[in-house]
Design a protein around this motif. Structure first.
Motif, PDB file in Angstrom:
ATOM      1  N   VAL A  67      13.963 -17.608   9.902  1.00  0.00           N
ATOM      2  CA  VAL A  67      13.112 -16.702  10.678  1.00  0.00           C
ATOM      3  C   VAL A  67      11.769 -17.381  10.906  1.00  0.00           C
ATOM      4  N   PRO A  68      11.388 -17.639  12.163  1.00  0.00           N
ATOM      5  CA  PRO A  68      10.129 -18.355  12.436  1.00  0.00           C
ATOM      6  C   PRO A  68       8.912 -17.617  11.886  1.00  0.00           C
ATOM      7  N   LEU A  69       8.023 -18.373  11.288  1.00  0.00           N
ATOM      8  CA  LEU A  69       6.758 -17.838  10.784  1.00  0.00           C
ATOM      9  C   LEU A  69       5.667 -18.133  11.802  1.00  0.00           C
ATOM     10  N   HIS A  70       4.817 -17.123  12.108  1.00  0.00           N
ATOM     11  CA  HIS A  70       3.774 -17.331  13.110  1.00  0.00           C
ATOM     12  C   HIS A  70       2.357 -17.087  12.587  1.00  0.00           C
ATOM     13  N   SER A  71       2.210 -16.529  11.388  1.00  0.00           N
ATOM     14  CA  SER A  71       0.858 -16.291  10.873  1.00  0.00           C
ATOM     15  C   SER A  71       0.898 -16.121   9.368  1.00  0.00           C
ATOM     16  N   VAL A  72      -0.186 -16.570   8.706  1.00  0.00           N
ATOM     17  CA  VAL A  72      -0.358 -16.407   7.262  1.00  0.00           C
ATOM     18  C   VAL A  72      -1.750 -15.861   7.017  1.00  0.00           C
ATOM     19  N   VAL A  73      -1.832 -14.756   6.287  1.00  0.00           N
ATOM     20  CA  VAL A  73      -3.116 -14.121   5.977  1.00  0.00           C
ATOM     21  C   VAL A  73      -3.229 -13.898   4.476  1.00  0.00           C
ATOM     22  N   VAL A  74      -4.396 -14.188   3.924  1.00  0.00           N
ATOM     23  CA  VAL A  74      -4.680 -13.933   2.515  1.00  0.00           C
ATOM     24  C   VAL A  74      -5.535 -12.678   2.398  1.00  0.00           C
ATOM     25  N   ASN A  75      -5.125 -11.757   1.527  1.00  0.00           N
ATOM     26  CA  ASN A  75      -5.876 -10.538   1.213  1.00  0.00           C
ATOM     27  C   ASN A  75      -6.376 -10.621  -0.228  1.00  0.00           C
ATOM     28  N   PHE A  76      -7.257  -9.709  -0.613  1.00  0.00           N
ATOM     29  CA  PHE A  76      -7.740  -9.697  -1.987  1.00  0.00           C
ATOM     30  C   PHE A  76      -6.625  -9.360  -2.971  1.00  0.00           C
ATOM     31  N   ASN A  77      -6.020  -8.184  -2.789  1.00  0.00           N
ATOM     32  CA  ASN A  77      -4.920  -7.753  -3.648  1.00  0.00           C
ATOM     33  C   ASN A  77      -4.231  -6.564  -2.984  1.00  0.00           C
ATOM     34  N   PRO A  78      -3.158  -6.036  -3.566  1.00  0.00           N
ATOM     35  CA  PRO A  78      -2.374  -5.019  -2.860  1.00  0.00           C
ATOM     36  C   PRO A  78      -2.993  -3.624  -2.758  1.00  0.00           C
ATOM     37  N   GLY A  79      -4.193  -3.398  -3.273  1.00  0.00           N
ATOM     38  CA  GLY A  79      -4.761  -2.057  -3.215  1.00  0.00           C
ATOM     39  C   GLY A  79      -4.164  -1.167  -4.290  1.00  0.00           C
ATOM     40  N   GLN A  80      -4.495   0.115  -4.250  1.00  0.00           N
ATOM     41  CA  GLN A  80      -4.043   1.037  -5.295  1.00  0.00           C
ATOM     42  C   GLN A  80      -2.538   1.271  -5.237  1.00  0.00           C
ATOM     43  N   GLY A  81      -1.886   1.200  -6.390  1.00  0.00           N
ATOM     44  CA  GLY A  81      -0.472   1.513  -6.474  1.00  0.00           C
ATOM     45  C   GLY A  81      -0.263   3.009  -6.622  1.00  0.00           C
ATOM     46  N   ASP A  82       0.792   3.531  -5.982  1.00  0.00           N
ATOM     47  CA  ASP A  82       1.074   4.961  -6.113  1.00  0.00           C
ATOM     48  C   ASP A  82       2.294   5.177  -7.000  1.00  0.00           C
ATOM     49  N   VAL A  83       2.734   6.423  -7.104  1.00  0.00           N
ATOM     50  CA  VAL A  83       3.812   6.766  -8.029  1.00  0.00           C
ATOM     51  C   VAL A  83       5.090   6.003  -7.725  1.00  0.00           C
ATOM     52  N   PHE A  84       5.333   5.686  -6.469  1.00  0.00           N
ATOM     53  CA  PHE A  84       6.566   4.998  -6.097  1.00  0.00           C
ATOM     54  C   PHE A  84       6.546   3.516  -6.478  1.00  0.00           C
ATOM     55  N   GLN A  85       5.354   3.010  -6.829  1.00  0.00           N
ATOM     56  CA  GLN A  85       5.225   1.617  -7.244  1.00  0.00           C
ATOM     57  C   GLN A  85       5.132   1.465  -8.762  1.00  0.00           C
ATOM     58  N   HIS A  86       5.211   2.610  -9.465  1.00  0.00           N
ATOM     59  CA  HIS A  86       5.131   2.584 -10.925  1.00  0.00           C
ATOM     60  C   HIS A  86       6.395   1.962 -11.515  1.00  0.00           C
ATOM     61  N   ARG A  87       6.227   1.293 -12.629  1.00  0.00           N
ATOM     62  CA  ARG A  87       7.354   0.625 -13.289  1.00  0.00           C
ATOM     63  C   ARG A  87       8.536   1.574 -13.511  1.00  0.00           C
ATOM     64  N   SER A  88       8.229   2.829 -13.803  1.00  0.00           N
ATOM     65  CA  SER A  88       9.291   3.786 -14.105  1.00  0.00           C
ATOM     66  C   SER A  88      10.024   4.298 -12.872  1.00  0.00           C
ATOM     67  N   ARG A  89       9.467   4.027 -11.685  1.00  0.00           N
ATOM     68  CA  ARG A  89      10.059   4.563 -10.459  1.00  0.00           C
ATOM     69  C   ARG A  89      10.577   3.505  -9.491  1.00  0.00           C
ATOM     70  N   ILE A  90      10.051   2.293  -9.593  1.00  0.00           N
ATOM     71  CA  ILE A  90      10.396   1.274  -8.611  1.00  0.00           C
ATOM     72  C   ILE A  90      11.845   0.826  -8.792  1.00  0.00           C
ATOM     73  N   PRO A  91      12.648   0.807  -7.734  1.00  0.00           N
ATOM     74  CA  PRO A  91      14.069   0.414  -7.852  1.00  0.00           C
ATOM     75  C   PRO A  91      14.242  -1.101  -7.824  1.00  0.00           C
ATOM     76  N   PHE A  92      13.756  -1.754  -8.871  1.00  0.00           N
ATOM     77  CA  PHE A  92      13.838  -3.211  -8.959  1.00  0.00           C
ATOM     78  C   PHE A  92      15.094  -3.598  -9.726  1.00  0.00           C
ATOM     79  N   HIS A  93      15.886  -4.524  -9.146  1.00  0.00           N
ATOM     80  CA  HIS A  93      17.137  -4.927  -9.772  1.00  0.00           C
ATOM     81  C   HIS A  93      17.251  -6.450  -9.877  1.00  0.00           C
ATOM     82  N   GLY A  94      16.114  -7.130  -9.968  1.00  0.00           N
ATOM     83  CA  GLY A  94      16.144  -8.559 -10.209  1.00  0.00           C
ATOM     84  C   GLY A  94      15.712  -9.454  -9.071  1.00  0.00           C
ATOM     85  N   CYS A  95      15.441  -8.867  -7.880  1.00  0.00           N
ATOM     86  CA  CYS A  95      15.024  -9.705  -6.753  1.00  0.00           C
ATOM     87  C   CYS A  95      13.953  -8.979  -5.942  1.00  0.00           C
TER      88      CYS A  95
END
Length: 271
Positions: A67-95
């Protein structure tokens, strides 16, 4: 345990971040980054929630070799995490790429990067060359975070102290990642260019942190779009030759890029 199957990444940096997020999820050391609890790094000062409890988001967007890449931008950080990004809720399965970036589980995050990072740049590029970059999407853009942890704001959350403690990590894991991927950008305008969405003051803060860790840099003058408060500030880092770093900001843009015409002028005349 089934073998983890990662995408065919274009560079080793993606695999490095996969290992980091797997270690975080399984409660292991978050090396090479320092323990954010020791700063402490706070996700939300009002609730006293800790950043380490929310899935790190070191990058978003492009990660597929075909997939061609056309731009790269650096930000400070991802901002505030919400409940869906909490370790107990995020559906992470190894990738991270498959389970988070590509899975539509964080639609607000995806929309943010698409509408506030990818689309403005790609729209400005299409104005410069109307026959060039058509039908681009977030898949053609890469956002990289200086630090991977969520905080509600830069001030009052321990961000500055963490920045100083992790200067080497910021260079080797984030800025070198962004620089490396910029070399495969498919258009001549932004190839070997890393855009930073931050003001000169915040850019100088970053450069001072890098300088204290022994990373030399060469600053250039601030350039302003005539008759506006939209600016860009280019610098180079001796540790990363052949890549140009350009900070872009506007007086009233806040966390957004300047308006389309100003951004087009910056990309067309200054880069």
């Amino acid at each position: 345990m089934a073998k983890k199957i990662y995408p065919s990444y274009p560079s080793v940096f993606y695999g490095m971040w996969e290992q980091f997020i797997n270690d975080w999820y399984n409660g292991k050391s978050v090396a090479p980054w320092s323990d954010p609890n020791l700063t402490p790094l706070i996700n939300n000062p009002k609730t006293k929630s800790l950043s380490i409890d929310y899935i790190p988001e070191p990058w978003w967007g492009n990660h597929e070799e075909d997939v061609p890449l056309h731009s790269v931008v650096v930000n400070f950080n991802p901002g505030q995490g919400d409940v869906f990004q909490h370790r107990s809720r995020i559906p992470f399965h190894g990738c991270y790429a498959h389970n988070i970036v590509d899975s539509k589980v964080l639609p607000l995050t995806e929309k943010w990067h698409a509408s506030l990072r990818a689309k403005p740049i790609h729209s400005a590029l299409s104005i410069i060359n109307p026959t060039g970059w058509k039908n681009l999407s977030l898949k053609n853009h890469l956002s990289v975070e200086l630090i991977p942890w969520h905080t509600r704001a830069i001030a009052g959350c321990g961000f500055d102290n963490y920045l100083k403690q992790n200067a080497i990590q910021i260079m080797e894991c984030s800025l070198m990642f962004a620089a490396n991927e910029s070399k495969r950008i498919a258009n001549d305008k932004l190839r070997n260019v890393v855009i930073l969405k931050m003001s000169k003051g915040n850019t100088d803060k970053l450069l001072n942190v890098l300088d204290s860790a022994g990373y030399n840099y060469v600053p250039y003058s601030v350039k302003t779009v005539p008759g506006t408060s939209s600016h860009c500030y280019e610098f180079s880092i001796e540790h990363i030759p052949s890549v140009r770093f350009v900070s872009i900001w506007g007086e009233h843009a806040m966390n957004k890029f300047p308006n389309k015409s100003d951004l087009k002028y910056i990309l067309d005349k200054f880069i």
